[in-house]
Scaffold this motif. Structure first.
Motif, PDB file in Angstrom:
ATOM      1  N   ARG A 165       0.832  -1.202   0.000  1.00 22.58           N
ATOM      2  CA  ARG A 165       0.000   0.000   0.000  1.00 22.58           C
ATOM      3  C   ARG A 165       0.872   1.259   0.000  1.00 22.58           C
ATOM      4  NH1 ARG A 165      -3.900   0.713   4.863  1.00 22.58           N
ATOM      5  NH2 ARG A 165      -3.252   2.842   5.099  1.00 22.58           N
ATOM      6  N   LYS A 166       1.936   1.236   0.750  1.00 19.01           N
ATOM      7  CA  LYS A 166       2.825   2.399   0.807  1.00 19.01           C
ATOM      8  C   LYS A 166       3.529   2.612  -0.534  1.00 19.01           C
ATOM      9  CE  LYS A 166       6.402   4.493   3.548  1.00 19.01           C
ATOM     10  NZ  LYS A 166       7.344   4.382   4.635  1.00 19.01           N
ATOM     11  N   THR A 167       3.982   1.574  -1.170  1.00 20.41           N
ATOM     12  CA  THR A 167       4.646   1.730  -2.466  1.00 20.41           C
ATOM     13  C   THR A 167       3.657   2.196  -3.535  1.00 20.41           C
ATOM     14  OG1 THR A 167       4.317  -0.606  -2.922  1.00 20.41           O
ATOM     15  CG2 THR A 167       6.442   0.039  -2.000  1.00 20.41           C
ATOM     16  N   THR A 168       2.430   1.706  -3.483  1.00 16.32           N
ATOM     17  CA  THR A 168       1.414   2.151  -4.434  1.00 16.32           C
ATOM     18  C   THR A 168       1.119   3.628  -4.243  1.00 16.32           C
ATOM     19  OG1 THR A 168       0.428  -0.048  -4.344  1.00 16.32           O
ATOM     20  CG2 THR A 168      -0.892   1.712  -5.321  1.00 16.32           C
ATOM     21  N   ARG A 169       1.039   4.042  -2.975  1.00 19.25           N
ATOM     22  CA  ARG A 169       0.786   5.454  -2.697  1.00 19.25           C
ATOM     23  C   ARG A 169       1.937   6.325  -3.189  1.00 19.25           C
ATOM     24  NH1 ARG A 169       0.240   6.872   3.343  1.00 19.25           N
ATOM     25  NH2 ARG A 169       2.468   6.778   3.097  1.00 19.25           N
ATOM     26  N   GLU A 170       3.149   5.890  -3.017  1.00 20.76           N
ATOM     27  CA  GLU A 170       4.311   6.655  -3.491  1.00 20.76           C
ATOM     28  C   GLU A 170       4.339   6.717  -5.015  1.00 20.76           C
ATOM     29  OE1 GLU A 170       7.672   4.855  -1.698  1.00 20.76           O
ATOM     30  OE2 GLU A 170       7.357   5.865   0.215  1.00 20.76           O
ATOM     31  N   ASN A 171       3.985   5.613  -5.656  1.00 20.30           N
ATOM     32  CA  ASN A 171       3.922   5.624  -7.126  1.00 20.30           C
ATOM     33  C   ASN A 171       2.820   6.559  -7.612  1.00 20.30           C
ATOM     34  OD1 ASN A 171       6.020   3.852  -7.483  1.00 20.30           O
ATOM     35  ND2 ASN A 171       4.702   2.042  -7.526  1.00 20.30           N
ATOM     36  N   PHE A 172       1.719   6.600  -6.901  1.00 21.65           N
ATOM     37  CA  PHE A 172       0.636   7.513  -7.261  1.00 21.65           C
ATOM     38  C   PHE A 172       1.070   8.964  -7.114  1.00 21.65           C
ATOM     39  CE2 PHE A 172      -3.210   9.941  -6.197  1.00 21.65           C
ATOM     40  CZ  PHE A 172      -3.925   9.724  -7.357  1.00 21.65           C
ATOM     41  N   LYS A 173       1.797   9.276  -6.017  1.00 16.22           N
ATOM     42  CA  LYS A 173       2.325  10.638  -5.833  1.00 16.22           C
ATOM     43  C   LYS A 173       3.274  10.994  -6.976  1.00 16.22           C
ATOM     44  CE  LYS A 173       2.154  11.405  -0.866  1.00 16.22           C
ATOM     45  NZ  LYS A 173       2.968  11.615   0.323  1.00 16.22           N
ATOM     46  N   LEU A 174       4.106  10.044  -7.341  1.00 12.38           N
ATOM     47  CA  LEU A 174       5.040  10.282  -8.440  1.00 12.38           C
ATOM     48  C   LEU A 174       4.278  10.531  -9.739  1.00 12.38           C
ATOM     49  CD1 LEU A 174       8.028  10.301  -9.350  1.00 12.38           C
ATOM     50  CD2 LEU A 174       7.738   7.873  -9.857  1.00 12.38           C
ATOM     51  N   ILE A 216       3.796  18.359 -13.675  1.00 14.99           N
ATOM     52  CA  ILE A 216       4.953  18.976 -14.346  1.00 14.99           C
ATOM     53  C   ILE A 216       4.749  18.986 -15.857  1.00 14.99           C
ATOM     54  CG2 ILE A 216       7.412  18.642 -14.844  1.00 14.99           C
ATOM     55  CD1 ILE A 216       7.701  17.686 -11.925  1.00 14.99           C
ATOM     56  N   LEU A 217       4.247  17.893 -16.401  1.00 12.72           N
ATOM     57  CA  LEU A 217       3.997  17.850 -17.843  1.00 12.72           C
ATOM     58  C   LEU A 217       2.908  18.833 -18.259  1.00 12.72           C
ATOM     59  CD1 LEU A 217       4.242  14.050 -18.651  1.00 12.72           C
ATOM     60  CD2 LEU A 217       5.819  15.854 -19.320  1.00 12.72           C
ATOM     61  N   SER A 218       1.871  18.966 -17.447  1.00 11.89           N
ATOM     62  CA  SER A 218       0.808  19.914 -17.797  1.00 11.89           C
ATOM     63  C   SER A 218       1.307  21.360 -17.722  1.00 11.89           C
ATOM     64  CB  SER A 218      -0.411  19.704 -16.907  1.00 11.89           C
ATOM     65  OG  SER A 218      -0.085  19.971 -15.569  1.00 11.89           O
ATOM     66  N   VAL A 219       2.124  21.675 -16.722  1.00 14.59           N
ATOM     67  CA  VAL A 219       2.700  23.029 -16.634  1.00 14.59           C
ATOM     68  C   VAL A 219       3.615  23.281 -17.823  1.00 14.59           C
ATOM     69  CG1 VAL A 219       4.299  24.466 -15.306  1.00 14.59           C
ATOM     70  CG2 VAL A 219       2.467  23.247 -14.146  1.00 14.59           C
ATOM     71  N   PHE A 220       4.395  22.304 -18.210  1.00 12.85           N
ATOM     72  CA  PHE A 220       5.277  22.439 -19.366  1.00 12.85           C
ATOM     73  C   PHE A 220       4.465  22.645 -20.643  1.00 12.85           C
ATOM     74  CE2 PHE A 220       7.749  20.466 -22.825  1.00 12.85           C
ATOM     75  CZ  PHE A 220       8.843  21.317 -22.806  1.00 12.85           C
ATOM     76  N   PHE A 221       3.385  21.889 -20.812  1.00 14.72           N
ATOM     77  CA  PHE A 221       2.533  22.028 -21.984  1.00 14.72           C
ATOM     78  C   PHE A 221       1.862  23.402 -22.021  1.00 14.72           C
ATOM     79  CE2 PHE A 221      -1.494  21.162 -24.277  1.00 14.72           C
ATOM     80  CZ  PHE A 221      -0.927  20.829 -25.489  1.00 14.72           C
ATOM     81  N   ILE A 222       1.393  23.888 -20.878  1.00 13.75           N
ATOM     82  CA  ILE A 222       0.798  25.229 -20.807  1.00 13.75           C
ATOM     83  C   ILE A 222       1.834  26.282 -21.155  1.00 13.75           C
ATOM     84  CG2 ILE A 222      -0.153  26.938 -19.198  1.00 13.75           C
ATOM     85  CD1 ILE A 222      -1.637  24.587 -17.866  1.00 13.75           C
ATOM     86  N   TRP A 223       3.054  26.108 -20.700  1.00 13.16           N
ATOM     87  CA  TRP A 223       4.134  27.052 -20.993  1.00 13.16           C
ATOM     88  C   TRP A 223       4.424  27.064 -22.496  1.00 13.16           C
ATOM     89  CZ3 TRP A 223       9.436  26.247 -22.360  1.00 13.16           C
ATOM     90  CH2 TRP A 223      10.215  27.396 -22.280  1.00 13.16           C
ATOM     91  N   ILE A 224       4.451  25.902 -23.133  1.00  8.60           N
ATOM     92  CA  ILE A 224       4.673  25.822 -24.592  1.00  8.60           C
ATOM     93  C   ILE A 224       3.530  26.514 -25.334  1.00  8.60           C
ATOM     94  CG2 ILE A 224       4.785  24.213 -26.536  1.00  8.60           C
ATOM     95  CD1 ILE A 224       7.226  23.660 -25.182  1.00  8.60           C
ATOM     96  N   LEU A 225       2.293  26.271 -24.900  1.00  9.15           N
ATOM     97  CA  LEU A 225       1.150  26.926 -25.544  1.00  9.15           C
ATOM     98  C   LEU A 225       1.203  28.438 -25.367  1.00  9.15           C
ATOM     99  CD1 LEU A 225      -1.816  24.537 -24.729  1.00  9.15           C
ATOM    100  CD2 LEU A 225      -0.728  24.931 -26.934  1.00  9.15           C
TER     101      LEU A 225
END
Length: 122
Positions: free
Chosen positions: A19-28, A35-44
């Motif tokens: 459960r802890k590893t799944t939660r950490e993977n979800f946070k990641l 980060i990808l959405s902020v990068f995409f907004i910056w490109i737009l």
């Protein structure tokens, strides 16, 4: 059976719970998505500013061409007025060579009537 022996024989020995590893993977995954959405907004945003700049320069060029066109239209109208003024009867009668022309004693007018106009009006 000894529980320590079972843990040692196990092929994977995980100290953390699943459960802890799944939660950490979800946070990641959430962090990566953010980060990808902020990068995409910056490109737009950069693309939007670039398009605005391109359109502004095009409209500036169009505006200068419209001003030149308007100036040429005004100049053309002034030239047409000057031509009509030179071709006018008052201008022609002021010329010196007209005074030397011979006067007419008898003249005829040539009248051309449109047959369709004549048929409908008489």
């Amino acid at each position: 059976m000894n529980p320590n022996l079972i843990v040692i024989k196990s092929p994977r020995f995980s100290f953390f719970s699943e459960r802890k590893t799944t939660r950490e993977n979800f946070k990641l995954w959430v962090n990566t998505t953010f980060i990808l959405s902020v990068f995409f907004i910056w490109i737009l945003w950069i693309y939007y500013v670039w398009i605005l700049n391109v359109n502004a320069t095009k409209w500036y060029n169009i505006r200068t061409l419209e001003l030149k066109k308007n100036n040429l239209v005004v100049e053309n109208e002034l030239l047409e007025v000057k031509i009509l003024e030179l071709e006018s009867l008052a201008s022609l009668t002021k010329w010196e060579w007209i005074k030397n022309m011979e006067k007419l004693n008898w003249w005829e007018y040539l009248v051309v009537k449109d047959s369709a106009w004549y048929a409908f009006n008489y």
